[in-house]
Design a protein around this motif. Structure first.
Motif, PDB file in Angstrom:
ATOM      1  N   GLY A  48     -12.615 -26.013  -6.656  1.00  0.00           N
ATOM      2  CA  GLY A  48     -12.667 -25.133  -7.817  1.00  0.00           C
ATOM      3  C   GLY A  48     -14.049 -24.608  -8.098  1.00  0.00           C
ATOM      4  N   ASP A  49     -14.130 -23.799  -9.131  1.00  0.00           N
ATOM      5  CA  ASP A  49     -15.387 -23.235  -9.600  1.00  0.00           C
ATOM      6  C   ASP A  49     -15.571 -23.604 -11.060  1.00  0.00           C
ATOM      7  N   VAL A  50     -16.815 -23.500 -11.514  1.00  0.00           N
ATOM      8  CA  VAL A  50     -17.148 -23.858 -12.884  1.00  0.00           C
ATOM      9  C   VAL A  50     -18.008 -22.756 -13.490  1.00  0.00           C
ATOM     10  N   SER A  51     -17.746 -22.443 -14.748  1.00  0.00           N
ATOM     11  CA  SER A  51     -18.569 -21.516 -15.513  1.00  0.00           C
ATOM     12  C   SER A  51     -18.979 -22.243 -16.799  1.00  0.00           C
ATOM     13  N   LEU A  52     -20.285 -22.470 -16.963  1.00  0.00           N
ATOM     14  CA  LEU A  52     -20.794 -23.230 -18.102  1.00  0.00           C
ATOM     15  C   LEU A  52     -21.716 -22.344 -18.927  1.00  0.00           C
ATOM     16  N   ASN A  53     -21.305 -22.056 -20.155  1.00  0.00           N
ATOM     17  CA  ASN A  53     -22.059 -21.158 -21.033  1.00  0.00           C
ATOM     18  C   ASN A  53     -22.253 -21.807 -22.394  1.00  0.00           C
ATOM     19  N   TYR A  54     -23.456 -21.655 -22.914  1.00  0.00           N
ATOM     20  CA  TYR A  54     -23.804 -22.256 -24.198  1.00  0.00           C
ATOM     21  C   TYR A  54     -24.623 -21.267 -25.009  1.00  0.00           C
ATOM     22  N   ASP A  55     -24.393 -21.253 -26.295  1.00  0.00           N
ATOM     23  CA  ASP A  55     -25.192 -20.456 -27.217  1.00  0.00           C
ATOM     24  C   ASP A  55     -25.746 -21.397 -28.274  1.00  0.00           C
ATOM     25  N   ILE A  56     -27.048 -21.302 -28.495  1.00  0.00           N
ATOM     26  CA  ILE A  56     -27.660 -22.093 -29.550  1.00  0.00           C
ATOM     27  C   ILE A  56     -28.249 -21.137 -30.582  1.00  0.00           C
ATOM     28  N   PHE A  57     -28.042 -21.480 -31.824  1.00  0.00           N
ATOM     29  CA  PHE A  57     -28.561 -20.724 -32.952  1.00  0.00           C
ATOM     30  C   PHE A  57     -29.468 -21.674 -33.716  1.00  0.00           C
ATOM     31  N   TYR A  58     -30.668 -21.201 -34.049  1.00  0.00           N
ATOM     32  CA  TYR A  58     -31.654 -22.118 -34.614  1.00  0.00           C
ATOM     33  C   TYR A  58     -32.621 -21.406 -35.538  1.00  0.00           C
ATOM     34  N   THR A  59     -33.281 -22.192 -36.362  1.00  0.00           N
ATOM     35  CA  THR A  59     -34.320 -21.717 -37.274  1.00  0.00           C
ATOM     36  C   THR A  59     -35.527 -22.609 -37.046  1.00  0.00           C
ATOM     37  N   GLY A  60     -36.616 -22.036 -36.528  1.00  0.00           N
ATOM     38  CA  GLY A  60     -37.758 -22.861 -36.161  1.00  0.00           C
ATOM     39  C   GLY A  60     -37.328 -23.820 -35.066  1.00  0.00           C
ATOM     40  N   ASP A  61     -37.542 -25.116 -35.286  1.00  0.00           N
ATOM     41  CA  ASP A  61     -37.113 -26.123 -34.308  1.00  0.00           C
ATOM     42  C   ASP A  61     -35.818 -26.816 -34.732  1.00  0.00           C
ATOM     43  N   ILE A  62     -35.188 -26.323 -35.783  1.00  0.00           N
ATOM     44  CA  ILE A  62     -33.937 -26.931 -36.252  1.00  0.00           C
ATOM     45  C   ILE A  62     -32.758 -26.229 -35.596  1.00  0.00           C
ATOM     46  N   LEU A  63     -31.937 -27.002 -34.911  1.00  0.00           N
ATOM     47  CA  LEU A  63     -30.723 -26.497 -34.277  1.00  0.00           C
ATOM     48  C   LEU A  63     -29.662 -26.358 -35.364  1.00  0.00           C
ATOM     49  N   ASN A  64     -29.216 -25.128 -35.602  1.00  0.00           N
ATOM     50  CA  ASN A  64     -28.220 -24.873 -36.635  1.00  0.00           C
ATOM     51  C   ASN A  64     -26.803 -24.955 -36.087  1.00  0.00           C
ATOM     52  N   ILE A  65     -26.580 -24.285 -34.953  1.00  0.00           N
ATOM     53  CA  ILE A  65     -25.230 -24.203 -34.378  1.00  0.00           C
ATOM     54  C   ILE A  65     -25.316 -24.267 -32.861  1.00  0.00           C
ATOM     55  N   LEU A  66     -24.391 -24.990 -32.283  1.00  0.00           N
ATOM     56  CA  LEU A  66     -24.240 -25.057 -30.841  1.00  0.00           C
ATOM     57  C   LEU A  66     -22.828 -24.612 -30.508  1.00  0.00           C
ATOM     58  N   LYS A  67     -22.719 -23.646 -29.618  1.00  0.00           N
ATOM     59  CA  LYS A  67     -21.417 -23.123 -29.205  1.00  0.00           C
ATOM     60  C   LYS A  67     -21.333 -23.236 -27.688  1.00  0.00           C
ATOM     61  N   SER A  68     -20.290 -23.900 -27.217  1.00  0.00           N
ATOM     62  CA  SER A  68     -20.143 -24.169 -25.796  1.00  0.00           C
ATOM     63  C   SER A  68     -18.814 -23.641 -25.284  1.00  0.00           C
ATOM     64  N   GLU A  69     -18.850 -23.058 -24.075  1.00  0.00           N
ATOM     65  CA  GLU A  69     -17.610 -22.728 -23.381  1.00  0.00           C
ATOM     66  C   GLU A  69     -17.768 -23.152 -21.931  1.00  0.00           C
ATOM     67  N   GLU A  70     -16.943 -24.096 -21.533  1.00  0.00           N
ATOM     68  CA  GLU A  70     -16.951 -24.581 -20.153  1.00  0.00           C
ATOM     69  C   GLU A  70     -15.603 -24.253 -19.546  1.00  0.00           C
ATOM     70  N   LYS A  71     -15.635 -23.506 -18.430  1.00  0.00           N
ATOM     71  CA  LYS A  71     -14.399 -23.066 -17.791  1.00  0.00           C
ATOM     72  C   LYS A  71     -14.297 -23.651 -16.388  1.00  0.00           C
ATOM     73  N   ILE A  72     -13.166 -24.283 -16.129  1.00  0.00           N
ATOM     74  CA  ILE A  72     -12.842 -24.805 -14.805  1.00  0.00           C
ATOM     75  C   ILE A  72     -11.824 -23.841 -14.199  1.00  0.00           C
ATOM     76  N   ILE A  73     -12.103 -23.372 -12.987  1.00  0.00           N
ATOM     77  CA  ILE A  73     -11.222 -22.423 -12.313  1.00  0.00           C
ATOM     78  C   ILE A  73     -10.773 -23.065 -11.006  1.00  0.00           C
ATOM     79  N   SER A  74      -9.449 -23.184 -10.841  1.00  0.00           N
ATOM     80  CA  SER A  74      -8.940 -23.808  -9.622  1.00  0.00           C
ATOM     81  C   SER A  74      -7.471 -23.438  -9.419  1.00  0.00           C
ATOM     82  N   ALA A  75      -7.068 -23.363  -8.168  1.00  0.00           N
ATOM     83  CA  ALA A  75      -5.661 -23.150  -7.835  1.00  0.00           C
ATOM     84  C   ALA A  75      -4.929 -24.491  -7.783  1.00  0.00           C
ATOM     85  N   SER A  76      -5.671 -25.589  -7.855  1.00  0.00           N
ATOM     86  CA  SER A  76      -5.101 -26.929  -7.770  1.00  0.00           C
ATOM     87  C   SER A  76      -4.649 -27.429  -9.141  1.00  0.00           C
ATOM     88  N   GLU A  77      -3.368 -27.688  -9.260  1.00  0.00           N
ATOM     89  CA  GLU A  77      -2.827 -28.248 -10.510  1.00  0.00           C
ATOM     90  C   GLU A  77      -3.471 -29.603 -10.811  1.00  0.00           C
TER      91      GLU A  77
END
Length: 171
Positions: free
Chosen positions: A55-84
């Motif tokens: 299979g293949d993998v797509s790993l994407n993350y978005d971080i939103f922050y103010t100064g050094d304070i992490l406000n929001i973390l948004k993650s999308e991890e996608k697994i792509i495969s023909a194998s059930e």
């Protein structure tokens, strides 16, 4: 093999890292069912490379922050495969991990299964979440927390260890 897959998924969920430029307006953040105003926050889009057997993998993350304070973390991890079998394994692993976060407000998770994909999505709103409850579950050691504050610098340092690359998203 299963332990290795679960470990990789857990690290991915914890890290939520990487890097590719994207427009700020295209990244809508919904936390606990409500749109979050991120216009006064800095935003980095991150990606990380990984590989899986059959299979293949797509790993994407978005971080939103103010100064050094992490406000929001948004993650999308996608697994792509023909194998059930591959898809079943990852879907179960994500669902098992997310069970630990049931009942957490502002820690939104979803697992979506398609014909050839499994997508894990997480949005953590550190501004609103019960930090003490989260630290009690995850621990403060080897985390984004320092003195109960989620820090961008710690997140980026940890993510970098796993090959994550980030770019600042500008309007």
């Amino acid at each position: 093999m299963m332990k290795k897959i679960i470990f990789v998924i857990m690290i991915g969920c914890i890290l939520l890292c990487g890097c590719e430029k994207e427009k700020k307006s295209s990244t809508k953040v919904i936390s606990n069912g409500k749109v979050v105003d991120t216009t006064k926050m800095e935003h980095k889009h991150c990606t990380r490379e990984a590989s899986i057997t059959d299979g293949d993998v797509s790993l994407n993350y978005d971080i939103f922050y103010t100064g050094d304070i992490l406000n929001i973390l948004k993650s999308e991890e996608k697994i792509i495969s023909a194998s059930e079998e591959v898809l079943d394994t990852y879907e179960k692993a994500y669902r098992d991990i997310f069970q630990h976060y049931d009942g957490f407000e502002y820690y939104d998770t979803s697992v979506t299964r398609g014909d050839t994909t499994v997508v894990s999505s997480i949005t953590i709103n550190y501004d609103k979440i019960d930090i003490d409850k989260l630290i009690a579950l995850e621990g403060e050691e080897d985390s984004v927390f320092q003195n109960k504050k989620p820090l961008v610098s710690k997140w980026l340092e940890f993510a970098k260890k796993f090959g994550t690359k980030c770019e600042l998203v500008e309007d």
